[in-house]
Scaffold this motif. Structure first.
Motif, PDB file in Angstrom:
ATOM      1  N   LEU A  22      -1.780 120.645 -17.509  1.00  0.00           N
ATOM      2  CA  LEU A  22      -2.722 121.000 -16.451  1.00  0.00           C
ATOM      3  C   LEU A  22      -2.357 120.318 -15.134  1.00  0.00           C
ATOM      4  O   LEU A  22      -2.375 120.950 -14.071  1.00  0.00           O
ATOM      5  N   VAL A  23      -2.024 119.033 -15.216  1.00  0.00           N
ATOM      6  CA  VAL A  23      -1.634 118.309 -13.999  1.00  0.00           C
ATOM      7  C   VAL A  23      -0.338 118.893 -13.438  1.00  0.00           C
ATOM      8  O   VAL A  23      -0.204 119.060 -12.218  1.00  0.00           O
ATOM      9  N   ASP A  24       0.600 119.243 -14.304  1.00  0.00           N
ATOM     10  CA  ASP A  24       1.838 119.892 -13.840  1.00  0.00           C
ATOM     11  C   ASP A  24       1.510 121.168 -13.063  1.00  0.00           C
ATOM     12  O   ASP A  24       2.059 121.402 -11.976  1.00  0.00           O
ATOM     13  N   ASP A  25       0.629 121.996 -13.622  1.00  0.00           N
ATOM     14  CA  ASP A  25       0.230 123.245 -12.953  1.00  0.00           C
ATOM     15  C   ASP A  25      -0.376 122.967 -11.582  1.00  0.00           C
ATOM     16  O   ASP A  25      -0.056 123.642 -10.595  1.00  0.00           O
ATOM     17  N   LEU A  26      -1.268 121.976 -11.520  1.00  0.00           N
ATOM     18  CA  LEU A  26      -1.945 121.659 -10.260  1.00  0.00           C
ATOM     19  C   LEU A  26      -0.979 121.053  -9.244  1.00  0.00           C
ATOM     20  O   LEU A  26      -1.082 121.336  -8.049  1.00  0.00           O
ATOM     21  N   GLU A  27      -0.039 120.254  -9.725  1.00  0.00           N
ATOM     22  CA  GLU A  27       0.979 119.703  -8.821  1.00  0.00           C
ATOM     23  C   GLU A  27       1.856 120.818  -8.253  1.00  0.00           C
ATOM     24  O   GLU A  27       2.175 120.808  -7.058  1.00  0.00           O
ATOM     25  N   ASN A  28       2.235 121.776  -9.097  1.00  0.00           N
ATOM     26  CA  ASN A  28       3.074 122.886  -8.637  1.00  0.00           C
ATOM     27  C   ASN A  28       2.394 123.706  -7.546  1.00  0.00           C
ATOM     28  O   ASN A  28       3.069 124.304  -6.701  1.00  0.00           O
ATOM     29  N   ARG A  29       1.074 123.748  -7.562  1.00  0.00           N
ATOM     30  CA  ARG A  29       0.317 124.487  -6.548  1.00  0.00           C
ATOM     31  C   ARG A  29      -0.048 123.612  -5.348  1.00  0.00           C
ATOM     32  O   ARG A  29      -0.659 124.083  -4.397  1.00  0.00           O
ATOM     33  N   GLY A  30       0.255 122.326  -5.446  1.00  0.00           N
ATOM     34  CA  GLY A  30      -0.070 121.405  -4.358  1.00  0.00           C
ATOM     35  C   GLY A  30      -1.519 120.958  -4.351  1.00  0.00           C
ATOM     36  O   GLY A  30      -2.002 120.433  -3.349  1.00  0.00           O
TER      37      GLY A  30
ATOM     38  N   ASN B  59     -13.448 132.099 -15.904  1.00  0.00           N
ATOM     39  CA  ASN B  59     -12.011 132.386 -15.909  1.00  0.00           C
ATOM     40  C   ASN B  59     -11.717 133.697 -15.185  1.00  0.00           C
ATOM     41  O   ASN B  59     -10.712 133.799 -14.471  1.00  0.00           O
ATOM     42  N   ALA B  60     -12.583 134.681 -15.345  1.00  0.00           N
ATOM     43  CA  ALA B  60     -12.384 135.952 -14.646  1.00  0.00           C
ATOM     44  C   ALA B  60     -12.476 135.749 -13.134  1.00  0.00           C
ATOM     45  O   ALA B  60     -11.706 136.350 -12.375  1.00  0.00           O
ATOM     46  N   SER B  61     -13.385 134.877 -12.692  1.00  0.00           N
ATOM     47  CA  SER B  61     -13.521 134.633 -11.249  1.00  0.00           C
ATOM     48  C   SER B  61     -12.318 133.880 -10.692  1.00  0.00           C
ATOM     49  O   SER B  61     -12.021 133.978  -9.509  1.00  0.00           O
ATOM     50  N   LEU B  62     -11.627 133.126 -11.539  1.00  0.00           N
ATOM     51  CA  LEU B  62     -10.448 132.364 -11.111  1.00  0.00           C
ATOM     52  C   LEU B  62      -9.141 133.139 -11.299  1.00  0.00           C
ATOM     53  O   LEU B  62      -8.080 132.656 -10.904  1.00  0.00           O
ATOM     54  N   HIS B  63      -9.213 134.308 -11.906  1.00  0.00           N
ATOM     55  CA  HIS B  63      -8.023 135.053 -12.321  1.00  0.00           C
ATOM     56  C   HIS B  63      -6.975 135.179 -11.215  1.00  0.00           C
ATOM     57  O   HIS B  63      -5.784 134.949 -11.450  1.00  0.00           O
ATOM     58  N   GLU B  64      -7.392 135.551 -10.018  1.00  0.00           N
ATOM     59  CA  GLU B  64      -6.434 135.761  -8.924  1.00  0.00           C
ATOM     60  C   GLU B  64      -5.645 134.499  -8.581  1.00  0.00           C
ATOM     61  O   GLU B  64      -4.496 134.572  -8.167  1.00  0.00           O
ATOM     62  N   SER B  65      -6.277 133.339  -8.752  1.00  0.00           N
ATOM     63  CA  SER B  65      -5.611 132.084  -8.395  1.00  0.00           C
ATOM     64  C   SER B  65      -4.562 131.681  -9.430  1.00  0.00           C
ATOM     65  O   SER B  65      -3.725 130.819  -9.149  1.00  0.00           O
ATOM     66  N   GLY B  66      -4.632 132.273 -10.625  1.00  0.00           N
ATOM     67  CA  GLY B  66      -3.718 131.893 -11.696  1.00  0.00           C
ATOM     68  C   GLY B  66      -4.174 130.648 -12.437  1.00  0.00           C
ATOM     69  O   GLY B  66      -3.482 130.177 -13.335  1.00  0.00           O
ATOM     70  N   LEU B  67      -5.335 130.134 -12.060  1.00  0.00           N
ATOM     71  CA  LEU B  67      -5.872 128.955 -12.733  1.00  0.00           C
ATOM     72  C   LEU B  67      -6.980 129.361 -13.692  1.00  0.00           C
ATOM     73  O   LEU B  67      -7.451 130.480 -13.672  1.00  0.00           O
ATOM     74  N   ARG B  68      -7.376 128.392 -14.511  1.00  0.00           N
ATOM     75  CA  ARG B  68      -8.429 128.632 -15.497  1.00  0.00           C
ATOM     76  C   ARG B  68      -9.492 127.554 -15.347  1.00  0.00           C
ATOM     77  O   ARG B  68      -9.332 126.603 -14.580  1.00  0.00           O
ATOM     78  N   LEU B  69     -10.541 127.688 -16.109  1.00  0.00           N
ATOM     79  CA  LEU B  69     -11.662 126.754 -16.055  1.00  0.00           C
ATOM     80  C   LEU B  69     -11.222 125.316 -16.304  1.00  0.00           C
ATOM     81  O   LEU B  69     -11.726 124.390 -15.672  1.00  0.00           O
ATOM     82  N   ARG B  70     -10.246 125.130 -17.185  1.00  0.00           N
ATOM     83  CA  ARG B  70      -9.759 123.773 -17.467  1.00  0.00           C
ATOM     84  C   ARG B  70      -9.143 123.131 -16.222  1.00  0.00           C
ATOM     85  O   ARG B  70      -9.319 121.954 -15.961  1.00  0.00           O
ATOM     86  N   HIS B  71      -8.421 123.910 -15.437  1.00  0.00           N
ATOM     87  CA  HIS B  71      -7.859 123.409 -14.185  1.00  0.00           C
ATOM     88  C   HIS B  71      -8.988 123.041 -13.215  1.00  0.00           C
ATOM     89  O   HIS B  71      -8.960 121.992 -12.577  1.00  0.00           O
ATOM     90  N   TYR B  72      -9.959 123.946 -13.125  1.00  0.00           N
ATOM     91  CA  TYR B  72     -11.083 123.732 -12.222  1.00  0.00           C
ATOM     92  C   TYR B  72     -11.842 122.464 -12.601  1.00  0.00           C
ATOM     93  O   TYR B  72     -12.209 121.667 -11.727  1.00  0.00           O
ATOM     94  N   ALA B  73     -12.094 122.264 -13.887  1.00  0.00           N
ATOM     95  CA  ALA B  73     -12.810 121.071 -14.339  1.00  0.00           C
ATOM     96  C   ALA B  73     -12.049 119.810 -13.945  1.00  0.00           C
ATOM     97  O   ALA B  73     -12.645 118.825 -13.482  1.00  0.00           O
TER      98      ALA B  73
ATOM     99  N   LEU C 132      -6.474 114.159  -6.083  1.00  0.00           N
ATOM    100  CA  LEU C 132      -6.693 115.469  -5.487  1.00  0.00           C
ATOM    101  C   LEU C 132      -6.080 115.486  -4.090  1.00  0.00           C
ATOM    102  O   LEU C 132      -6.209 114.520  -3.334  1.00  0.00           O
ATOM    103  N   THR C 133      -5.412 116.581  -3.743  1.00  0.00           N
ATOM    104  CA  THR C 133      -4.838 116.727  -2.404  1.00  0.00           C
ATOM    105  C   THR C 133      -5.822 117.482  -1.508  1.00  0.00           C
ATOM    106  O   THR C 133      -6.826 118.031  -1.980  1.00  0.00           O
ATOM    107  N   GLU C 134      -5.511 117.539  -0.232  1.00  0.00           N
ATOM    108  CA  GLU C 134      -6.351 118.319   0.695  1.00  0.00           C
ATOM    109  C   GLU C 134      -6.351 119.805   0.311  1.00  0.00           C
ATOM    110  O   GLU C 134      -7.375 120.474   0.425  1.00  0.00           O
ATOM    111  N   ASP C 135      -5.203 120.321  -0.147  1.00  0.00           N
ATOM    112  CA  ASP C 135      -5.164 121.713  -0.605  1.00  0.00           C
ATOM    113  C   ASP C 135      -6.064 121.908  -1.823  1.00  0.00           C
ATOM    114  O   ASP C 135      -6.702 122.956  -1.972  1.00  0.00           O
TER     115      ASP C 135
END
Length: 142
Positions: free
Chosen positions: A68-76, A24-38, A94-97
């Protein structure tokens, strides 16, 4: 009576927490968390999935998947599409982004794992992974 660190389940729990904190600390700048990454990582290995499938496969509460899907959709990084089998159902893809984000975070994920497993040699890491994979395969199919 054995000490707390004599309990393998407790050690797995503590190391899982520590791994999550580091990731989570490594993802901090992106605003995402491990759950999003998984969720993104799962989508990268599929052609898309229904939200209920994501819930079952990742072990997350269905209501958490929606957020989680809402968050990922908002980021594209992901999008919901109509299911070809049932137009009332939505498939998350999953999108290209999202793929680009995963490529960019792969190195950070490897650093976290390497930091956590630093006390182990290469052969020990391979053995640990194989043993954990065997347990996970048994647990996730039960």
């Amino acid at each position: 009576m054995r000490g707390l660190h004599g309990d393998t389940g407790y050690l797995l729990y503590r190391l899982g927490l520590r791994s999550g904190q580091l990731f989570n600390a490594s993802l901090h700048e992106s605003g995402l968390r491990l759950r999003h990454y998984a969720l993104l990582r799962f989508l990268a290995t599929s052609q898309g999935a229904l939200q209920r499938e994501l819930s079952a496969r990742l072990g997350y509460d269905p209501s958490a998947i929606v957020g989680l899907v809402d968050d990922l959709e908002n980021r594209g990084f992901a999008e919901r599409r109509s299911s070809p089998d049932d137009r009332r159902s939505r498939v998350v893809v999953l999108t290209e982004d999202g793929r680009a984000f995963l490529r960019d975070t792969d190195e950070a994920g490897l650093r976290v794992t390497n930091d956590l497993l630093e006390p182990l040699g290469s052969a020990e890491r391979t053995t640990l992974h194989a043993l954990l994979q065997r347990i996970a395969d048994t647990e996730l199919t039960a």
